[in-house]
Design a protein around this motif. Structure first.
Motif, PDB file in Angstrom:
ATOM      1  N   PHE A 111      -2.112   4.819   5.011  1.00 11.35           N
ATOM      2  CA  PHE A 111      -2.813   3.554   4.828  1.00 11.35           C
ATOM      3  C   PHE A 111      -2.717   2.665   6.066  1.00 11.35           C
ATOM      4  O   PHE A 111      -3.169   1.524   6.029  1.00 11.35           O
ATOM      5  CB  PHE A 111      -2.251   2.811   3.613  1.00 11.35           C
ATOM      6  N   THR A 112      -2.127   3.160   7.140  1.00  8.39           N
ATOM      7  CA  THR A 112      -2.083   2.370   8.365  1.00  8.39           C
ATOM      8  C   THR A 112      -3.349   2.646   9.177  1.00  8.39           C
ATOM      9  O   THR A 112      -3.969   3.699   9.021  1.00  8.39           O
ATOM     10  CB  THR A 112      -0.851   2.723   9.232  1.00  8.39           C
ATOM     11  N   PRO A 113      -3.723   1.733  10.073  1.00 10.76           N
ATOM     12  CA  PRO A 113      -4.935   1.954  10.886  1.00 10.76           C
ATOM     13  C   PRO A 113      -4.682   2.792  12.132  1.00 10.76           C
ATOM     14  O   PRO A 113      -5.588   2.978  12.939  1.00 10.76           O
ATOM     15  CB  PRO A 113      -5.340   0.521  11.273  1.00 10.76           C
ATOM     16  N   GLU A 114      -3.456   3.297  12.301  1.00 12.44           N
ATOM     17  CA  GLU A 114      -3.094   4.009  13.521  1.00 12.44           C
ATOM     18  C   GLU A 114      -3.162   5.525  13.351  1.00 12.44           C
ATOM     19  O   GLU A 114      -3.009   6.057  12.249  1.00 12.44           O
ATOM     20  CB  GLU A 114      -1.667   3.620  13.947  1.00 12.44           C
ATOM     21  N   LYS A 115      -3.374   6.228  14.464  1.00 12.49           N
ATOM     22  CA  LYS A 115      -3.309   7.684  14.470  1.00 12.49           C
ATOM     23  C   LYS A 115      -1.853   8.094  14.488  1.00 12.49           C
ATOM     24  O   LYS A 115      -1.071   7.633  15.331  1.00 12.49           O
ATOM     25  CB  LYS A 115      -4.034   8.249  15.690  1.00 12.49           C
ATOM     26  N   LEU A 116      -1.473   8.970  13.585  1.00 12.39           N
ATOM     27  CA  LEU A 116      -0.069   9.324  13.431  1.00 12.39           C
ATOM     28  C   LEU A 116       0.354  10.393  14.439  1.00 12.39           C
ATOM     29  O   LEU A 116      -0.456  11.190  14.902  1.00 12.39           O
ATOM     30  CB  LEU A 116       0.193   9.818  12.010  1.00 12.39           C
TER      31      LEU A 116
END
Length: 211
Positions: free
Chosen positions: A178-183
């Motif tokens: 649910f974060t907007p970052e690429k993991l």
């Protein structure tokens, strides 16, 4: 048993929709349905439905349609697998707490949100909808102890990036992000990204161009 050929991602994305439809049909006492009825309920054209199902062999019969009970069993195995999967949730803020209070077992009866993690000392030790909140420092030991395969990340973006590499090394194979970052994970980990801001923009776009 799946055929040994690559199934398009778009088809895989629709499997949970089919499973939910057949599950609800079974609960409503429906014995069989046609591709037209599935199409009308899910707003997916009949040709696409038949093509999706063709990847899995003969699921229906011409002139009869699809047996609801048989398809519930089939899609349950394809979507959920045969065993209970332990899931962890990291971050019990507003969104994380809301997800913990959602009744996942109504649709996914083989998914068990076993434990949640946070860094807030005022939250650690509490329970949310029966799920215990544990200090993030115990993340590795708990993941290995309960053999968790799936993680839900509801933390700030950069925190999620920093955690993602660690939880892969602890044994996590799938992440609902649910974060907007690429993991920071390898191709061995399946990541499903849910960016609420993007979803809202997409909703507004489709509303504007629907008619």
């Amino acid at each position: 048993m799946l055929k040994k050929r690559k199934i398009p991602n778009a088809t895989l994305d629709r499997l949970p929709l089919y499973f939910k439809f057949f599950k609800q049909s079974e609960e409503n006492g429906v014995d069989r349905v046609s591709s037209r009825e599935i199409s009308e309920a899910l707003d997916i054209d009949s040709a696409t439905i038949r093509r999706d199902f063709s990847y899995f062999g003969e699921l229906g019969r011409k002139g009869y349609g699809y047996n609801v009970r048989a398809l519930v069993k089939f899609f349950s195995e394809q979507v959920q697998g045969n065993g209970i999967k332990n899931v962890i949730l990291i971050g019990t803020g507003n969104l994380g707490s809301a997800l913990l209070n959602y009744n996942f077992t109504k649709i996914h009866d083989k998914i068990n949100i076993a434990v949640a993690f946070d860094i807030d000392e005022e939250i650690v030790g509490s329970t949310i909808n029966g799920v215990e909140v544990i200090d993030i420092s115990e993340l590795e030991s708990v993941i290995k102890e309960i053999n968790a395969e799936i993680a839900i990340l509801t933390v700030p973006g950069q925190v999620g990036v920093e955690l993602s590499h660690d939880i892969e090394s602890y044994g996590i194979k799938g992440i609902l992000n649910f974060t907007p970052e690429k993991l920071a994970v390898s191709e061995k980990v399946t990541v499903h990204n849910i960016d609420l801001s993007v979803e809202m923009q997409a909703l507004l776009f489709y509303m504007k161009h629907k008619y």
